[in-house]
Design an enzyme around this catalytic site. Structure first.
Site, PDB file in Angstrom:
ATOM      1  N   GLY A 116       9.086   3.702  -0.891  1.00  0.00           N
ATOM      2  CA  GLY A 116       9.848   4.884  -0.059  1.00  0.00           C
ATOM      3  C   GLY A 116      10.010   4.778   1.026  1.00  0.00           C
ATOM      4  O   GLY A 116      10.580   5.702   1.673  1.00  0.00           O
ATOM      5  N   GLY A 119       0.578  -1.251  -0.307  1.00  0.00           N
ATOM      6  CA  GLY A 119       0.112  -0.118   0.033  1.00  0.00           C
ATOM      7  C   GLY A 119       0.967   1.111  -0.141  1.00  0.00           C
ATOM      8  O   GLY A 119       1.978   1.172   0.205  1.00  0.00           O
ATOM      9  N   HIS A 124       7.782  -7.607  -3.654  1.00  0.00           N
ATOM     10  CA  HIS A 124       6.505  -7.992  -4.130  1.00  0.00           C
ATOM     11  C   HIS A 124       6.753  -9.529  -4.776  1.00  0.00           C
ATOM     12  O   HIS A 124       7.036  -9.505  -5.997  1.00  0.00           O
ATOM     13  CB  HIS A 124       6.154  -7.098  -5.301  1.00  0.00           C
ATOM     14  CG  HIS A 124       5.423  -5.910  -4.754  1.00  0.00           C
ATOM     15  ND1 HIS A 124       4.176  -5.975  -4.787  1.00  0.00           N
ATOM     16  CD2 HIS A 124       6.178  -4.748  -4.276  1.00  0.00           C
ATOM     17  CE1 HIS A 124       3.776  -4.330  -3.999  1.00  0.00           C
ATOM     18  NE2 HIS A 124       5.006  -3.633  -3.968  1.00  0.00           N
ATOM     19  N   GLU A 175       4.492 -11.551  -5.769  1.00  0.00           N
ATOM     20  CA  GLU A 175       3.527 -11.871  -6.733  1.00  0.00           C
ATOM     21  C   GLU A 175       4.158 -11.766  -8.077  1.00  0.00           C
ATOM     22  O   GLU A 175       3.311 -12.423  -9.029  1.00  0.00           O
ATOM     23  CB  GLU A 175       2.384 -11.173  -6.655  1.00  0.00           C
ATOM     24  CG  GLU A 175       2.209  -9.588  -6.782  1.00  0.00           C
ATOM     25  CD  GLU A 175       3.008  -8.598  -6.245  1.00  0.00           C
ATOM     26  OE1 GLU A 175       3.311  -7.877  -6.767  1.00  0.00           O
ATOM     27  OE2 GLU A 175       3.183  -9.176  -4.976  1.00  0.00           O
ATOM     28  N   ASN A 225       8.711  -1.517  -4.580  1.00  0.00           N
ATOM     29  CA  ASN A 225       7.834  -0.464  -4.895  1.00  0.00           C
ATOM     30  C   ASN A 225       7.579   0.280  -3.537  1.00  0.00           C
ATOM     31  O   ASN A 225       6.784  -0.014  -2.768  1.00  0.00           O
ATOM     32  CB  ASN A 225       6.480  -0.358  -5.627  1.00  0.00           C
ATOM     33  CG  ASN A 225       5.966   0.974  -5.621  1.00  0.00           C
ATOM     34  OD1 ASN A 225       6.381   2.104  -5.099  1.00  0.00           O
ATOM     35  ND2 ASN A 225       4.591   0.805  -5.857  1.00  0.00           N
ATOM     36  N   CYS A 270       5.594  -5.644   1.610  1.00  0.00           N
ATOM     37  CA  CYS A 270       5.668  -4.162   1.266  1.00  0.00           C
ATOM     38  C   CYS A 270       5.071  -3.219   2.573  1.00  0.00           C
ATOM     39  O   CYS A 270       5.795  -3.463   3.591  1.00  0.00           O
ATOM     40  CB  CYS A 270       4.708  -3.895   0.001  1.00  0.00           C
ATOM     41  SG  CYS A 270       5.558  -2.259  -0.653  1.00  0.00           S
TER      42      CYS A 270
END
Length: 380
Positions: free
Chosen positions: A308, A236, A354, A356, A306, A264
């Protein structure tokens, strides 16, 4: 964000960074203006999955690969119901898509979803600038939205920072839904949607798991009402320091000893539940070519990232937590950032990337099998 209903590569556009640096190019996608945090993604492929990843909410994504759009856009590879990036920056957009699965061009889809972009700029220079100065607030302006540079810089500087931003509820489902198991049902998992990608419950369903995807605001009573064999916390957007609700829910799950898996944002939530802090990375990890070592096996994986923000946990020792011993299970080989946590006395673990693999390599697919093994062990 305001946009027109039609984009054109002949319309001038500018990308404005909060530090005053300006890149001039041409409109790509919708024409108008948009704001967000400028970040770069190093993936050479998978732009459709990137654009539809809810974790990119309120971010202007810079594609480091020089040519984007070659494979067009289809209706099968979306990771959610819409594009979530606030803007898109490319160097050399494909003039004509060429792929047997393409149903329209990337430019057409950006226009259809009112996503403002810019093309024809030096994305290598921009990426180097973001690496040296860090991710920062930015704006893309095209057509009539282009104005005096000082005014545009001031408007960018007036935008909110990503640090302190609470975004996960913006992107999460409002209603629970079920992804049925493929073949024989073996387990039931309650998945907390903090910005979940569509491929994630699919990977679990492939392993005989019936996945109940629940809103980010789900209570412990709602989670356990589905009779879960395990609980999953998804990826998220935003600052994990704002996610007090998910942290409280995960704490209850840990207190019950239910097998738990997070990815994540879910990794950051586990870090907070265990008593660790989180912090904002200078420019983050984004792309599908990040090297990570699984410290439990010594294996090095190429992984999709992904994020930050990261968990601040010690790499060199086992930590004592309210739920027993915990250790860093995965680490990024580029910069030694924590990429995974696991409890040694309870069935719970998480990774920062990730597994997946949509889009991306499949090196980390075994993590779903590890989750299955935890549920098998708990059942036995």
């Amino acid at each position: 964000m305001t946009t027109s209903t039609r984009g054109t590569t002949r319309v001038p556009a500018v990308l404005v960074l909060e530090d005053g640096r300006i890149f001039r190019g041409r409109a790509y996608g919708a024409v108008g203006e948009t704001f967000g945090e400028a970040v770069f993604s190093t993936g050479m492929t998978g732009y459709q999955e990137t654009l539809t990843d809810p974790s990119y909410d309120r971010q202007i994504v810079v594609a480091t690969a020089p040519q984007i759009g070659n494979t067009g856009w289809n209706d099968e590879d979306d990771e959610s119901a819409r594009i979530w990036v606030s803007g898109y920056v490319v160097r050399d957009p494909a003039r004509v898509p060429s792929n047997w699965r393409a149903q329209r061009s990337l430019d057409d889809e950006l226009v259809a979803q009112n996503v403002v972009g810019i093309s024809g700029i030096d994305t290598r220079a921009l990426t180097r600038h973001l690496r040296e100065s860090g991710s920062m607030r930015a704006g893309i302006f095209s057509g009539e939205a282009v104005g005096p540079e000082t005014d545009l810089v001031a408007r960018v500087q007036a935008q909110p920072h990503m640090k302190g931003a609470s975004l996960y509820e913006e992107v999460a489902t409002k209603e629970a839904y079920v992804v049925p198991a493929v073949g024989e049902k073996r387990f039931t998992v309650a998945a907390i949607d903090l910005g979940i990608k569509g491929m994630t419950p699919h990977r679990m369903a492939e392993r005989g798991i019936e996945v109940h995807v629940l809103p980010a605001t789900a209570s412990a009573a709602e989670v356990y009402a589905v009779g879960p064999d395990g609980v999953f916390f998804s990826n998220g957007p935003g600052d994990p320091a704002t996610a007090d609700g998910p942290v409280a829910l995960m704490t209850e799950v840990l207190e019950r000893g239910t097998p738990l898996f997070g990815i994540c944002f879910g990794n950051q939530i586990l870090g907070r539940a265990l008593g660790f802090g989180t912090y904002k990375l200078k420019y983050g990890h984004r792309g599908i070519n990040q090297p990570v070592q699984d410290r439990t096996t010594g294996k090095v994986e190429v992984t999709a990232h992904n994020h930050g923000f990261a968990v601040d946990a010690p790499l060199d020792k086992v930590s004592e937590t309210p739920f027993g011993r915990a250790e860093v299970s995965h680490v990024c080989l580029n910069d030694q950032v924590v990429e995974g946590l696991q409890l040694l006395d309870q069935p719970a673990f998480s990774v920062q990337y990730h597994p997946e693999a949509a889009a991306g390599p499949h090196d980390a697919a075994y993590l779903f099998d590890r989750f299955v093994s935890l549920m098998e062990g708990q059942r036995a």
